[in-house]
Design an enzyme around this catalytic site. Structure first.
Site, PDB file in Angstrom:
ATOM      1  CG  HIS A   4      -1.845   1.152   1.332  1.00 60.34           C
ATOM      2  ND1 HIS A   4      -2.731   1.493   0.332  1.00 60.34           N
ATOM      3  CD2 HIS A   4      -2.021   2.078   2.320  1.00 60.34           C
ATOM      4  CE1 HIS A   4      -3.427   2.563   0.706  1.00 60.34           C
ATOM      5  NE2 HIS A   4      -3.005   2.941   1.894  1.00 60.34           N
ATOM      6  NE  ARG A   9       0.512   5.888   4.855  1.00 60.62           N
ATOM      7  CZ  ARG A   9      -0.788   5.953   4.589  1.00 60.62           C
ATOM      8  NH1 ARG A   9      -1.495   7.009   4.949  1.00 60.62           N
ATOM      9  NH2 ARG A   9      -1.395   4.949   3.979  1.00 60.62           N
TER      10      ARG A   9
END
Length: 534
Positions: free
Chosen positions: A345, A380
């Site tokens: 991703h 993240r």
């Protein structure tokens, strides 16, 4: 060789970071030229579903604050975030969103003008603003493209950057590009900003579009910049699983579905996240992705299930993109749990830079996913990416302006060459190796097999087409990722080593920068080089 008109600032990429920088640079009076591999609206930004994580003083949870957002980000980053970078970037968030709204972006909200907010994994408060239900990226891209058109910002569409050019004193001074027909050209500029997005096409299954081929990482490395944290590739926990081969771009099921109350279940109907993390289904993405993969191995199933049936008919209005993707696959999420699995991703690492986008190479700036600012660390926090692109886009344009006015950047004769030659690996073979040995779970033997497999499959070719440029970029980026993953003999955040399952703060509580030496070999960057952009 075709010569294109020069510019003060050349921007490579038309996502949120690149177009934000272009608008800011034009506002400041700089001559700007933007280069895009495809049409201006094509890229990672338009695929972003969830939203933008931001604390706005006029609208926030009573207990929320920028300080709390910083705390959540540091916790998700697993000890590798730069605290100063996190504070600076998140602190600029509210102003960045105001500028975006002024550019024409329309977010979901009430008639009173208040913006709707949701919560995603790793967040302790409802602070994620969104547009079109689950089409935030598309709205951001639309607004920025329209604002750029109105501002008259020139964009070279269907042009691929092959490599960055240097002046006689070693500074970056422009770029060698290929047009749609493979004709080479040179763009001269004393300041170049890479905003090229991510590297999801390293893997067979990804949420990224086909343009995400690691171009910026390769361009930066070849230009002399250091990269760091490439081993931390975030795999999204929930992409739609279908009977079709799991290769190429897969439909994303935004984390906000879980934020609204959906629950992950395994094939036996048991909760996937039970006892895994205090935040349950809203744990950080690395935790959820690892838990899903363990469940798949345990049950022998191809997917787990996201049960959103409790959200009722409101699901359709809140998540129209997800609903449409499910219906196209023959699934009714109002009645049946959604089959989901993990996919590559987001790259938490990239070219090392400071919070103004400056790298260790004079004239070279980076912003967005290609940049390693220290915001994301080893994992993240959800919806911090669009925010980083907005903030770094503005800050990098401002930095280039200051550097141009101070005289630290100046025009010079650019050394020109024909399109270079580089090692190219057939893409399906590269993706097979990276998915097999450098996915969520890694092992030293597997990393070595991937490395030797890439070497055996590589063929040196002149980079005369976009496909060859992209495949060469994927090859170099893959080598850098494998080197970083082999070096980091611990498990942390997105990086899981089966042979080193523990976290080693004493040795590895720091980034591990890499660069190319004069012979083109990947080597560790020196501490002095790293501090230039820390």
């Amino acid at each position: 060789m075709t010569w294109h008109a020069g510019a003060d600032l050349l921007i490579v990429g038309t996502g949120v970071a690149g177009l934000t920088a272009a608008l800011r640079a034009r506002e400041c009076g700089l001559r700007v030229l933007v280069v895009s591999k495809e049409a201006a609206g094509v890229g990672n930004t338009e695929w972003a579903q969830g939203g933008i994580a931001v604390v706005r003083s006029e609208e926030c949870d009573p207990s929320d604050s920028v300080r709390q957002h910083v705390r959540d980000t540091l916790e998700a980053g697993a000890g590798l975030c730069s605290t100063s970078a996190v504070r600076t970037i998140l602190g600029d968030g509210a102003d960045a969103v105001r500028r975006l709204c002024a550019a024409g972006a329309r977010f979901d909200g009430a008639a009173s003008g208040a913006l709707s907010r949701t919560r995603e994994g790793g967040h302790s408060a409802f602070r994620v603003i969104h547009a079109g239900g689950d089409a935030t990226g598309a709205e951001v891209q639309r607004a920025l493209v329209e604002a750029g058109t109105e501002a008259g910002i020139p964009i070279l569409e269907n042009h691929c950057v092959v490599e960055l050019s240097h002046t006689e004193w070693g500074a970056v001074g422009g770029a060698l590009v290929l047009d749609h027909a493979g004709r080479p050209g040179l763009v001269q500029a004393p300041a170049v900003l890479l905003a090229t997005g991510g590297l999801g096409q390293l893997y067979r299954a990804t949420t990224n579009p086909e343009v995400a081929t690691g171009d910026g990482v390769a361009l930066g490395l070849r230009a002399g910049a250091a990269v760091s944290d490439l081993e931390f590739v975030q795999f999204h926990p929930t992409v739609l699983h279908t009977s079709a081969p799991e290769r190429g771009s897969r439909p994303l099921i935004t984390e906000a579905v879980r934020g609204e109350g959906a629950v992950l279940l395994d094939s036996r109907g048991e909760p996937v996240m039970a006892g895994r993390h205090p935040m349950g289904d809203l744990a950080p993405r690395d935790v959820v992705s690892a838990a899903i993969n363990e469940k798949l191995a345990e049950t022998g199933s191809e997917s787990v299930y996201l049960d959103a049936t409790g959200l009722g008919d409101g699901f359709v209005a809140r998540f129209p993109t997800v609903y449409a993707a499910c219906r196209d696959a023959g699934i009714d999420p109002l009645v049946d749990p959604i089959p989901v699995t993990t996919a590559a991703h987001y790259s938490c690492g990239g070219i090392m830079c400071d919070v103004d986008g400056r790298t260790g190479v004079t004239g070279l700036y980076v912003a967005g996913e290609v940049a390693r600012t220290g915001l994301h660390g080893a994992n993240r926090l959800a919806s911090n990416s669009l925010l980083e692109g907005l903030v770094l886009g503005t800050r990098s344009a401002d930095a280039a302006l200051r550097d141009l006015r101070s005289g630290s950047l100046r025009r010079g004769s650019v050394l020109t060459e024909r399109p270079p030659a580089a090692a190219v690996v057939e893409r399906s073979r590269l993706q097979q190796l990276m998915s097999g040995y450098a996915g969520i779970g890694r092992h030293a033997d597997g990393l070595r097999q991937a490395e030797s497999g890439l070497d055996a499959a590589a063929v040196v070719r002149p980079l005369r087409t976009r496909a060859e440029v992209e495949d060469a970029a994927l090859g170099l980026t893959a080598h850098a990722l494998l080197a970083a993953a082999a070096d980091r003999t611990e498990s942390r955040g997105c990086h899981r080593r089966y042979d080193h399952p523990e976290t080693d703060d004493l040795r590895w509580g720091r980034p591990n920068p890499l660069r190319l030496d004069v012979s083109g070999w990947l080597i560790r960057s020196t501490p002095e080089e790293s501090r230039k952009v820390a």
